[in-house]
Motif scaffolding. Structure first.
Motif, PDB file in Angstrom:
ATOM      1  N   MET A 176      33.527 -51.098 -13.266  1.00  0.00           N
ATOM      2  CA  MET A 176      33.411 -51.917 -14.476  1.00  0.00           C
ATOM      3  C   MET A 176      34.562 -51.701 -15.451  1.00  0.00           C
ATOM      4  O   MET A 176      34.398 -51.775 -16.651  1.00  0.00           O
ATOM      5  CB  MET A 176      32.084 -51.603 -15.175  1.00  0.00           C
ATOM      6  CG  MET A 176      30.860 -51.840 -14.293  1.00  0.00           C
ATOM      7  SD  MET A 176      30.776 -53.503 -13.605  1.00  0.00           S
ATOM      8  CE  MET A 176      30.432 -54.467 -15.032  1.00  0.00           C
ATOM      9  N   VAL A 177      35.761 -51.472 -14.916  1.00  0.00           N
ATOM     10  CA  VAL A 177      36.933 -51.242 -15.763  1.00  0.00           C
ATOM     11  C   VAL A 177      37.826 -52.484 -15.728  1.00  0.00           C
ATOM     12  O   VAL A 177      38.375 -52.820 -14.678  1.00  0.00           O
ATOM     13  CB  VAL A 177      37.712 -49.989 -15.276  1.00  0.00           C
ATOM     14  CG1 VAL A 177      38.960 -49.773 -16.117  1.00  0.00           C
ATOM     15  CG2 VAL A 177      36.814 -48.759 -15.298  1.00  0.00           C
ATOM     16  N   PRO A 178      37.963 -53.189 -16.872  1.00  0.00           N
ATOM     17  CA  PRO A 178      38.821 -54.374 -16.914  1.00  0.00           C
ATOM     18  C   PRO A 178      40.267 -53.985 -16.563  1.00  0.00           C
ATOM     19  O   PRO A 178      40.628 -52.834 -16.721  1.00  0.00           O
ATOM     20  CB  PRO A 178      38.727 -54.839 -18.371  1.00  0.00           C
ATOM     21  CG  PRO A 178      37.510 -54.192 -18.917  1.00  0.00           C
ATOM     22  CD  PRO A 178      37.331 -52.925 -18.148  1.00  0.00           C
ATOM     23  N   PRO A 179      41.084 -54.855 -16.067  1.00  0.00           N
ATOM     24  CA  PRO A 179      40.969 -56.311 -16.098  1.00  0.00           C
ATOM     25  C   PRO A 179      40.206 -56.902 -14.905  1.00  0.00           C
ATOM     26  O   PRO A 179      40.061 -58.111 -14.818  1.00  0.00           O
ATOM     27  CB  PRO A 179      42.414 -56.770 -16.074  1.00  0.00           C
ATOM     28  CG  PRO A 179      43.116 -55.734 -15.264  1.00  0.00           C
ATOM     29  CD  PRO A 179      42.413 -54.439 -15.598  1.00  0.00           C
ATOM     30  N   THR A 180      39.760 -56.069 -13.970  1.00  0.00           N
ATOM     31  CA  THR A 180      38.942 -56.585 -12.869  1.00  0.00           C
ATOM     32  C   THR A 180      37.610 -55.854 -12.850  1.00  0.00           C
ATOM     33  O   THR A 180      37.482 -54.755 -13.403  1.00  0.00           O
ATOM     34  CB  THR A 180      39.635 -56.398 -11.505  1.00  0.00           C
ATOM     35  OG1 THR A 180      39.820 -55.017 -11.269  1.00  0.00           O
ATOM     36  CG2 THR A 180      40.963 -57.135 -11.446  1.00  0.00           C
ATOM     37  N   PHE A 181      36.653 -56.485 -12.210  1.00  0.00           N
ATOM     38  CA  PHE A 181      35.343 -55.867 -12.025  1.00  0.00           C
ATOM     39  C   PHE A 181      34.997 -55.924 -10.545  1.00  0.00           C
ATOM     40  O   PHE A 181      35.436 -56.833  -9.839  1.00  0.00           O
ATOM     41  CB  PHE A 181      34.266 -56.617 -12.830  1.00  0.00           C
ATOM     42  CG  PHE A 181      34.529 -56.617 -14.300  1.00  0.00           C
ATOM     43  CD1 PHE A 181      34.331 -55.469 -15.055  1.00  0.00           C
ATOM     44  CD2 PHE A 181      34.977 -57.762 -14.939  1.00  0.00           C
ATOM     45  CE1 PHE A 181      34.568 -55.463 -16.417  1.00  0.00           C
ATOM     46  CE2 PHE A 181      35.221 -57.760 -16.311  1.00  0.00           C
ATOM     47  CZ  PHE A 181      35.011 -56.608 -17.044  1.00  0.00           C
ATOM     48  N   MET A 182      34.210 -54.951 -10.080  1.00  0.00           N
ATOM     49  CA  MET A 182      33.784 -54.935  -8.688  1.00  0.00           C
ATOM     50  C   MET A 182      32.265 -54.862  -8.622  1.00  0.00           C
ATOM     51  O   MET A 182      31.630 -54.211  -9.452  1.00  0.00           O
ATOM     52  CB  MET A 182      34.393 -53.740  -7.953  1.00  0.00           C
ATOM     53  CG  MET A 182      35.883 -53.886  -7.719  1.00  0.00           C
ATOM     54  SD  MET A 182      36.540 -52.556  -6.711  1.00  0.00           S
ATOM     55  CE  MET A 182      37.079 -51.437  -7.986  1.00  0.00           C
ATOM     56  N   THR A 183      31.721 -55.531  -7.629  1.00  0.00           N
ATOM     57  CA  THR A 183      30.293 -55.465  -7.391  1.00  0.00           C
ATOM     58  C   THR A 183      29.953 -54.111  -6.769  1.00  0.00           C
ATOM     59  O   THR A 183      30.847 -53.409  -6.291  1.00  0.00           O
ATOM     60  CB  THR A 183      29.849 -56.575  -6.419  1.00  0.00           C
ATOM     61  OG1 THR A 183      30.463 -56.340  -5.144  1.00  0.00           O
ATOM     62  CG2 THR A 183      30.192 -57.949  -6.941  1.00  0.00           C
ATOM     63  N   LEU A 226      33.020 -57.075  -3.827  1.00  0.00           N
ATOM     64  CA  LEU A 226      33.727 -58.248  -4.334  1.00  0.00           C
ATOM     65  C   LEU A 226      34.488 -57.841  -5.587  1.00  0.00           C
ATOM     66  O   LEU A 226      33.979 -57.088  -6.415  1.00  0.00           O
ATOM     67  CB  LEU A 226      32.741 -59.364  -4.673  1.00  0.00           C
ATOM     68  CG  LEU A 226      31.879 -59.891  -3.531  1.00  0.00           C
ATOM     69  CD1 LEU A 226      30.924 -60.956  -4.061  1.00  0.00           C
ATOM     70  CD2 LEU A 226      32.733 -60.429  -2.406  1.00  0.00           C
ATOM     71  N   VAL A 227      35.698 -58.364  -5.730  1.00  0.00           N
ATOM     72  CA  VAL A 227      36.532 -58.086  -6.907  1.00  0.00           C
ATOM     73  C   VAL A 227      36.713 -59.398  -7.669  1.00  0.00           C
ATOM     74  O   VAL A 227      37.112 -60.406  -7.081  1.00  0.00           O
ATOM     75  CB  VAL A 227      37.907 -57.519  -6.501  1.00  0.00           C
ATOM     76  CG1 VAL A 227      38.746 -57.211  -7.734  1.00  0.00           C
ATOM     77  CG2 VAL A 227      37.748 -56.282  -5.625  1.00  0.00           C
ATOM     78  N   VAL A 228      36.386 -59.374  -8.964  1.00  0.00           N
ATOM     79  CA  VAL A 228      36.502 -60.564  -9.798  1.00  0.00           C
ATOM     80  C   VAL A 228      37.297 -60.237 -11.066  1.00  0.00           C
ATOM     81  O   VAL A 228      37.389 -59.074 -11.468  1.00  0.00           O
ATOM     82  CB  VAL A 228      35.113 -61.131 -10.188  1.00  0.00           C
ATOM     83  CG1 VAL A 228      34.341 -61.569  -8.947  1.00  0.00           C
ATOM     84  CG2 VAL A 228      34.314 -60.148 -10.987  1.00  0.00           C
ATOM     85  N   ASP A 229      37.850 -61.287 -11.695  1.00  0.00           N
ATOM     86  CA  ASP A 229      38.532 -61.075 -12.974  1.00  0.00           C
ATOM     87  C   ASP A 229      37.516 -61.182 -14.108  1.00  0.00           C
ATOM     88  O   ASP A 229      36.324 -61.383 -13.872  1.00  0.00           O
ATOM     89  CB  ASP A 229      39.707 -62.054 -13.142  1.00  0.00           C
ATOM     90  CG  ASP A 229      39.303 -63.519 -13.190  1.00  0.00           C
ATOM     91  OD1 ASP A 229      38.113 -63.837 -13.442  1.00  0.00           O
ATOM     92  OD2 ASP A 229      40.189 -64.377 -12.982  1.00  0.00           O
ATOM     93  N   THR A 263      23.946 -48.907   3.590  1.00  0.00           N
ATOM     94  CA  THR A 263      24.427 -48.073   2.493  1.00  0.00           C
ATOM     95  C   THR A 263      24.739 -48.952   1.295  1.00  0.00           C
ATOM     96  O   THR A 263      25.124 -50.114   1.439  1.00  0.00           O
ATOM     97  CB  THR A 263      25.671 -47.256   2.915  1.00  0.00           C
ATOM     98  OG1 THR A 263      26.022 -46.355   1.879  1.00  0.00           O
ATOM     99  CG2 THR A 263      26.853 -48.127   3.230  1.00  0.00           C
ATOM    100  N   THR A 264      24.542 -48.387   0.111  1.00  0.00           N
ATOM    101  CA  THR A 264      24.858 -49.061  -1.147  1.00  0.00           C
ATOM    102  C   THR A 264      25.654 -48.079  -1.997  1.00  0.00           C
ATOM    103  O   THR A 264      25.336 -46.889  -2.029  1.00  0.00           O
ATOM    104  CB  THR A 264      23.571 -49.463  -1.887  1.00  0.00           C
ATOM    105  OG1 THR A 264      22.750 -50.230  -1.008  1.00  0.00           O
ATOM    106  CG2 THR A 264      23.884 -50.299  -3.111  1.00  0.00           C
ATOM    107  N   THR A 265      26.676 -48.579  -2.679  1.00  0.00           N
ATOM    108  CA  THR A 265      27.527 -47.706  -3.490  1.00  0.00           C
ATOM    109  C   THR A 265      27.713 -48.272  -4.894  1.00  0.00           C
ATOM    110  O   THR A 265      27.636 -49.482  -5.103  1.00  0.00           O
ATOM    111  CB  THR A 265      28.926 -47.545  -2.856  1.00  0.00           C
ATOM    112  OG1 THR A 265      29.637 -48.781  -2.948  1.00  0.00           O
ATOM    113  CG2 THR A 265      28.832 -47.113  -1.404  1.00  0.00           C
ATOM    114  N   ALA A 266      27.962 -47.389  -5.826  1.00  0.00           N
ATOM    115  CA  ALA A 266      28.367 -47.755  -7.188  1.00  0.00           C
ATOM    116  C   ALA A 266      29.428 -46.743  -7.586  1.00  0.00           C
ATOM    117  O   ALA A 266      29.260 -45.541  -7.360  1.00  0.00           O
ATOM    118  CB  ALA A 266      27.187 -47.695  -8.142  1.00  0.00           C
ATOM    119  N   GLU A 267      30.519 -47.230  -8.155  1.00  0.00           N
ATOM    120  CA  GLU A 267      31.639 -46.345  -8.460  1.00  0.00           C
ATOM    121  C   GLU A 267      32.048 -46.447  -9.916  1.00  0.00           C
ATOM    122  O   GLU A 267      31.912 -47.488 -10.548  1.00  0.00           O
ATOM    123  CB  GLU A 267      32.808 -46.656  -7.519  1.00  0.00           C
ATOM    124  CG  GLU A 267      32.430 -46.399  -6.070  1.00  0.00           C
ATOM    125  CD  GLU A 267      33.454 -46.847  -5.051  1.00  0.00           C
ATOM    126  OE1 GLU A 267      34.474 -47.452  -5.435  1.00  0.00           O
ATOM    127  OE2 GLU A 267      33.220 -46.595  -3.856  1.00  0.00           O
TER     128      GLU A 267
END
Length: 167
Positions: A80-87, A112-115, A72-76
């Motif tokens: 893409m809402v700062p202050p963090t981004f998720m793959t 993955l969660v990145v700043d 499965t692959t997801t996009a939510e």
């Protein structure tokens, strides 16, 4: 010469039977047999997610896709809402035993969660159980979302309720 042809036919006949048995019991045959069940969930879905509990985020929309090989692959919406981004989320799904047909599934995925500088903050792990409705054109379900900070462990951040329609 006739004896050689007869032996050759017997060998070919036995090879054909053995080949058919090998195909029947091979992993690819098992996948092909289970693939008939994937039509119920296979494809892409527009998902409405409603987080539950104190401190949970606002409801959001997502796209979840299920392939015939159990991935499965997801996009939510909030990826893409700062202050963090998720793959995008990547994971697996399985069909669950059900008393009322082949309509119960479980899936999980990780993001993955990145700043804003791209530093890894941690992962989000989501586990969901769903039931197909409306003749396989919709589903409803519930699950949990867990944020695991890099190098640490955590309890579920919140539970989630889902509803979806096939796109």
């Amino acid at each position: 010469m006739a004896n050689i042809l007869q032996n050759r036919r017997q060998i070919l006949k036995r090879a054909g039977v053995l080949g058919a048995l090998a195909a029947l019991f091979s992993p690819s045959a098992a996948f092909a047999q289970s693939n008939g069940n994937t039509q119920a969930i296979g494809g892409s879905w527009r998902v409405s997610i409603t987080p539950q509990g104190a401190g949970s985020p606002a409801p959001f929309e997502a796209l979840h896709s299920f392939t015939g090989d159990g991935t499965t692959t997801t996009a939510e919406q909030r990826d893409m809402v700062p202050p963090t981004f998720m793959t995008p989320g990547h994971g697996t799904w399985v069909q669950l035993p059900s008393k009322d047909g082949r309509d119960d599934f479980a899936y999980s995925y990780q993001k993955l969660v990145v700043d804003t500088q791209g530093n890894l903050l941690g992962t989000v792990n989501v586990q969901i159980k769903i039931e197909l409705t409306n003749g396989g054109q919709s589903f409803k379900g519930s699950g949990t979302s867990v944020f695991l900070p890099a190098g640490q462990s955590s309890a579920p951040d919140y539970s989630i309720m889902l509803s979806a329609t096939r796109i």
